[in-house]
Design a protein around this motif. Sequence first.
Motif, short mmCIF file in Angstrom:
data_model
loop_
_atom_site.label_atom_id
_atom_site.label_comp_id
_atom_site.label_asym_id
_atom_site.label_seq_id
_atom_site.Cartn_x
_atom_site.Cartn_y
_atom_site.Cartn_z
N HIS A 52 0.95 -1.24 0.04
CA HIS A 52 -0.03 -0.18 -0.05
C HIS A 52 0.69 1.30 0.07
CE1 HIS A 52 -3.94 -2.03 1.56
NE2 HIS A 52 -3.69 -2.34 0.60
N ILE A 55 -0.16 4.97 0.60
CA ILE A 55 -0.35 5.51 1.99
C ILE A 55 0.70 6.18 2.59
CG2 ILE A 55 -1.20 4.87 4.06
CD1 ILE A 55 -3.00 2.87 3.24
N LYS A 105 -2.75 -7.82 21.81
CA LYS A 105 -3.52 -7.90 22.77
C LYS A 105 -3.57 -9.69 22.95
CE LYS A 105 -8.18 -7.77 22.89
NZ LYS A 105 -9.56 -7.42 22.55
N ILE A 107 -4.62 -13.43 23.29
CA ILE A 107 -5.92 -14.13 22.79
C ILE A 107 -6.81 -14.38 23.89
CG2 ILE A 107 -7.29 -15.35 21.14
CD1 ILE A 107 -4.71 -16.06 19.77
N ILE A 148 -7.15 -14.43 13.23
CA ILE A 148 -8.43 -14.01 14.08
C ILE A 148 -8.53 -12.78 14.06
CG2 ILE A 148 -9.24 -14.04 16.55
CD1 ILE A 148 -7.25 -16.57 16.69
N GLY A 149 -9.88 -12.06 13.83
CA GLY A 149 -10.19 -10.57 13.64
C GLY A 149 -10.76 -10.23 12.53
N GLY A 151 -10.93 -7.13 11.29
CA GLY A 151 -10.44 -5.49 11.16
C GLY A 151 -9.54 -5.67 9.68
N VAL A 153 -6.29 -5.26 9.65
CA VAL A 153 -5.20 -5.86 10.02
C VAL A 153 -5.19 -7.42 9.39
CG1 VAL A 153 -3.36 -6.52 11.93
CG2 VAL A 153 -4.37 -4.33 11.53
N ARG A 194 -15.81 -13.22 14.98
CA ARG A 194 -16.65 -13.65 16.17
C ARG A 194 -18.37 -13.01 15.78
NH1 ARG A 194 -14.22 -10.84 21.54
NH2 ARG A 194 -14.08 -8.66 20.80
N GLN A 199 -20.93 -6.41 11.15
CA GLN A 199 -20.30 -5.92 12.29
C GLN A 199 -18.63 -5.66 12.02
OE1 GLN A 199 -22.50 -8.48 12.70
NE2 GLN A 199 -24.21 -6.74 13.47
N PRO A 268 -13.01 -17.97 18.53
CA PRO A 268 -11.80 -18.86 18.74
C PRO A 268 -11.94 -19.40 20.12
CG PRO A 268 -10.91 -16.62 18.86
CD PRO A 268 -12.53 -16.60 18.43
N TYR A 316 -4.31 -4.10 19.75
CA TYR A 316 -2.98 -3.70 20.54
C TYR A 316 -3.15 -3.07 21.90
CZ TYR A 316 -1.89 -4.54 15.37
OH TYR A 316 -1.25 -5.15 14.27
N PRO A 355 -6.14 1.66 19.79
CA PRO A 355 -5.74 1.14 18.10
C PRO A 355 -6.93 1.53 17.47
CG PRO A 355 -5.79 -0.84 19.67
CD PRO A 355 -6.09 0.46 20.37
#
Length: 438
Positions: A52, A55, A105, A107, A148-149, A151, A153, A194, A199, A268, A316, A355
């Motif tokens: 990217h 940016i 962060k 899990i 996992i997640g 977003g 990232v 999740r 969402q 998870p 994070y 974050p």
Amino acid sequence: MTLNIAIIGAGPAGYYAAEAALKHWGGTARIDIIDRLPTPYGLIRAGVAPDHQSIKAVTRRYEATNLGANVRFVGNVLVGRDVSVAELLGLYDAVVLSVGAPHDKPIGIPGDDLPGVIGSAAFVGWYNGHPDFADLQVPLSHHGAAIIGNGNVAIDCARILAKTVPELAVSDIAQHAVDALSHSAIRDIHIIGRRGPHQASFTTKEAGELGHLERAHPIVRPGDLPPLEADAALEPGHRKMVTHLRGFAQAERGDKPGTINFEFFRRPVAVEGAKGGGGKAERLIVETTRLEDGKAVGTGELHAIPCGLVIACIGYRTGTIDGVPYAPELGRFPCDDNGRIFPGLYASGWARRGPSGTIGTNRPDGFAIVDAIASDIGVGKGGDAGAGLDALLASRGVGVTDFAHWQRIDAAEIAGARPGAPREKLVRVADMLAVTGA
Ligand code: NAP
């Protein structure tokens, strides 16, 4: 009277704070931007995805700030080790902590300490050539990877794992990552959310890019999507993102060998290793969820996702610094709405609000900080704080890098770039210092 401001962290939040201070005080402010690395630009260099590049163009703006007469870059200095916050508060009128949130962060599920489970700070730092992660071992020999997640990232990590070497080579991804990924056996990538598509916090461009990869095809289970008419309630940008997901649910798979599977409504619950497999991660156990008042609630139905690599992209935390209050429940410094920790000490960017947001979200933070500083410190105590810092660091034998040193690193990286790539990052601090001659 000269006002002396120390900004800790040479990432976007630090540069926007410097910019705001210059706008407010003009030539009467003297600003030192201190960073633990010999290189500036924080997340732009080591967080924004290497593919990217547009940016990253914002660094030209930060460079202009740094080339101004009243701003210094003071690199290779770790606050808390080489100089304390109390010492900086003694020298400067204001100290601004723009140190980001560099720690993953946890899990917090059984097996999350097995080899093969890593956080996105580590994985992103590895492919972006951050010196802290130059030696990270990323297991790439299993056909499955779980991310996992829901977003951006998570999308960045999935895209980097899915791209071919020619797709990666034209970016400024670290060479060690291209070398490792060129032997990757990963074929099936699972992005675990999740909650549901509505969402997810992906943005439109990032979600859409997954539909244009050479060897991997995004898959959404049609049953995970809410009825089409429910999209009308979404904010327009978010609706466009969901439209991409709807497109993925309908698309023919074609002949691409790899998959990126959106696993919505899955939380998870454990990482399991193979018996006799040396304890390495072999599968992620997820539980089907349903939404109750917007929250994910487990249904008791379990599934196993085969994978040798689990990357947690779930947020994070800011690190602690001696002498600075810390709110563990927030994962950052406690401060008021303007970023004031106490008069004289401030936080901006992710260290202030956690974050979230884009690079530009940090800009208003800079102005808020400057308002707080202006109302707290009046005309300041004067003196040459920078000279005081230099003397302190010299007495401790700290080898500081300045902006001219960074420009030498920059030039060496550009000169050493692969064909078609913008730069070849130096990933060891010793190699950076060798180039600077510092
Ligand atoms: P994020 O957007 O907040 O996403 C974090 C994800 O982790 C959420 O889906 C969250 O689910 C999930 N999560 C949190 N704890 C979890 C747990 N215990 N188990 C399972 N899932 C969990 O954060 P991010 O992706 O780290 O990105 C950080 C910021 O940087 C964001 O503002 C992002 O947009 C920005 N960014 C932007 C770009 C770009 O513009 N290209 C690229 C990268 C990052 P819930 O929603 O259910 O809590």
